[in-house]
Design a protein around this motif. Structure first.
Motif, mmCIF file in Angstrom:
data_model
loop_
_atom_site.group_PDB
_atom_site.id
_atom_site.type_symbol
_atom_site.label_atom_id
_atom_site.label_comp_id
_atom_site.label_asym_id
_atom_site.label_seq_id
_atom_site.Cartn_x
_atom_site.Cartn_y
_atom_site.Cartn_z
ATOM 1 N N UNK A 136 0.927 -1.065 0.036
ATOM 2 C CA UNK A 136 -0.007 -0.037 0.139
ATOM 3 C C UNK A 136 0.838 1.144 -0.055
ATOM 4 N N UNK A 137 1.848 1.447 0.706
ATOM 5 C CA UNK A 137 2.793 2.375 0.998
ATOM 6 C C UNK A 137 3.564 3.017 -0.223
ATOM 7 N N UNK B 106 9.957 5.109 1.243
ATOM 8 C CA UNK B 106 10.421 6.096 2.223
ATOM 9 C C UNK B 106 9.712 7.443 2.484
ATOM 10 N N UNK B 107 8.979 7.713 1.444
ATOM 11 C CA UNK B 107 8.565 9.148 1.535
ATOM 12 C C UNK B 107 7.002 9.317 1.829
ATOM 13 N N UNK B 108 6.478 7.898 2.062
ATOM 14 C CA UNK B 108 5.086 8.104 2.519
ATOM 15 C C UNK B 108 4.860 8.950 3.831
ATOM 16 N N UNK C 39 9.418 2.560 5.998
ATOM 17 C CA UNK C 39 8.580 3.377 6.452
ATOM 18 C C UNK C 39 8.910 4.234 7.747
ATOM 19 N N UNK C 40 9.680 3.417 8.760
ATOM 20 C CA UNK C 40 10.270 3.906 9.968
ATOM 21 C C UNK C 40 11.189 5.060 9.497
ATOM 22 N N UNK C 41 12.186 4.257 9.070
ATOM 23 C CA UNK C 41 13.512 5.250 8.755
ATOM 24 C C UNK C 41 12.854 6.636 7.977
#
Length: 410
Positions: A45-46, A183-185, A322-324
């Motif tokens: 999804x992300x 990464x940009x979500x 997503x965390x980083x």
């Protein structure tokens, strides 16, 4: 100024403004994003909101339409809330018309050139340019080599894939490392996250998230797929070895710090995986400070939760991404059955947080690394922030390349 002169001047200004707007609309580049592969995994999804956010930030001149595979289960609503100006289409006449209207096709991040057939159709039917954002590549036949060689650019989300592409002589004019779009979500559901955390007494900065995983996702449990005996057998064979260092990390965090641990899923199968292989295996005293999330969630609530945590560890890839991407430390454990995507941790300077569960030496170091994050969260966040900064700079240049392809000067 006389009234007649004033009115003429005002009408003239309004007409000029309308002409400028019409001209701008006529020349506005139209990007067709091919993405949104499935909804049973918050990482899949992300991909889409991550790339949409990058285009919004670094190429605001462009109109963007999403050509999606699957936006069911609340994902359409999630995307429309964050990107109200992005039209979402699936197939049929809408796509036929978009192929005529759009100037550029951008294939989003994924485990491969997921929509190869659609990219080939774009090339054959329109002859217009296309590019690829942040994919993994581990195999390629002659047809795929020819197709990718005709792209304006191909960005690979790990250096292993980039090396493979060069080895099979894919010859797109621009081929570089380009981090996964997830990464940009930047979507969020703070209300849902805060409600869950309050119900389970998880205080901001005082808990770590943990994600379990089997060697092969048991899609036969979450999709309409046949049972795979060979993959199930491999899962059963390796699940104890793979979860042992995770269990040890949970134990070390709970006994040596004041933090709790939240067991949470990245895909719809992992609530059960976490319960059976982690939660139920813990001694009662340890389990008292471990929360098992029994329900699946969407990407927005997951990100809001990760942002409030001290870090994440486990055997998935996109929750760490997503965390980083939000400045939160994350440890990645991988194994041979996965693609090479895990090596992007090495590519962005986080090799110390990457472990191979097929290596006994690596397995022995997982717990101490997770504990170090829990004991010194400030230093860990500095490290995550440095990786985030590097990713952001590369992704800005990736979008600038889209701009070059559609004629927007950087």
């Amino acid at each position: 100024m006389k009234r007649r002169t004033f009115l003429a001047s005002s009408l003239g200004a309004a007409l000029c403004s309308q002409i400028r707007l019409a001209a701008a609309d006529k020349t506005q580049p139209h990007v067709l994003l091919r993405s949104s592969w499935q909804t049973v995994n918050i990482g899949d999804i992300a991909h889409t909101p991550g790339v949409l956010a990058l285009l919004e930030e670094h190429l605001p001149e462009a109109k963007v339409t999403l050509w999606a595979s699957d936006v069911r289960n609340g994902v359409r609503e999630l995307l429309e809330a964050r990107f109200p100006n992005v039209r979402i289409v699936h197939r049929g006449p809408d796509v036929d018309e978009l192929l005529k209207q759009c100037d550029f096709l951008l294939h989003g991040s994924g485990p491969s050139l997921v929509a190869q057939r659609d990219v080939q159709r774009w090339k054959d039917e329109t002859g217009k340019p296309f590019g690829v954002f942040g994919i993994t590549l581990g195999s390629a036949d002659e047809k795929l080599v020819t197709l990718l060689s005709s792209a304006d650019f191909v960005f690979f989300r790990d250096s292993v894939s980039l090396g493979f592409a060069k080895g099979v002589e894919i010859k797109a004019p621009i081929m570089k490392f380009g981090p996964d779009g997830a990464f940009a979500v930047d979507i969020a559901n703070d209300e849902a996250a805060e409600k869950f955390l309050a119900e389970h007494d998880l205080q901001p900065g005082k808990f770590m998230c943990c994600i379990p995983r089997l060697r092969y996702t048991p899609y036969w449990k979450i999709k309409d797929r046949s049972f795979d005996e060979a993959r199930h057998r491999r899962n059963e064979e390796m699940k104890e070895q793979d979860h042992a260092p995770i269990l040890e990390a949970i134990t070390q965090v709970v006994t040596q710090t004041d933090m709790k641990v939240l067991l949470c899923p990245e895909d719809m199968s992992q609530m059960e995986v976490g319960k059976v292989n982690l939660y139920d295996k813990l001694p009662p005293k340890i389990r008292e400070r471990v929360v098992w999330r029994e329900n699946y969630w969407l990407t927005d609530e997951a990100i809001s939760t990760y942002r409030r945590s001290a870090g994440l560890f486990g055997m998935e890839m996109h929750s760490p991404i997503m965390c980083v991407g939000n400045g939160i430390p994350a440890v990645v454990c991988r194994f041979a059955e996965q693609t090479s995507k895990g090596f992007m941790w090495r590519d962005i300077g986080l090799n110390d947080w990457l472990f191979d569960l097929d290596s006994a030496e690596d397995r022995s170091r997982v717990a101490e690394t997770v504990l170090a994050i829990a004991k010194n969260p400030a230093a860990a966040k500095e490290k995550a922030a440095a990786a985030r900064k590097r990713v952001a700079a590369i992704q800005k240049s990736m979008v600038e390349q889209v701009g070059v392809s559609v004629g927007v000067p950087s």
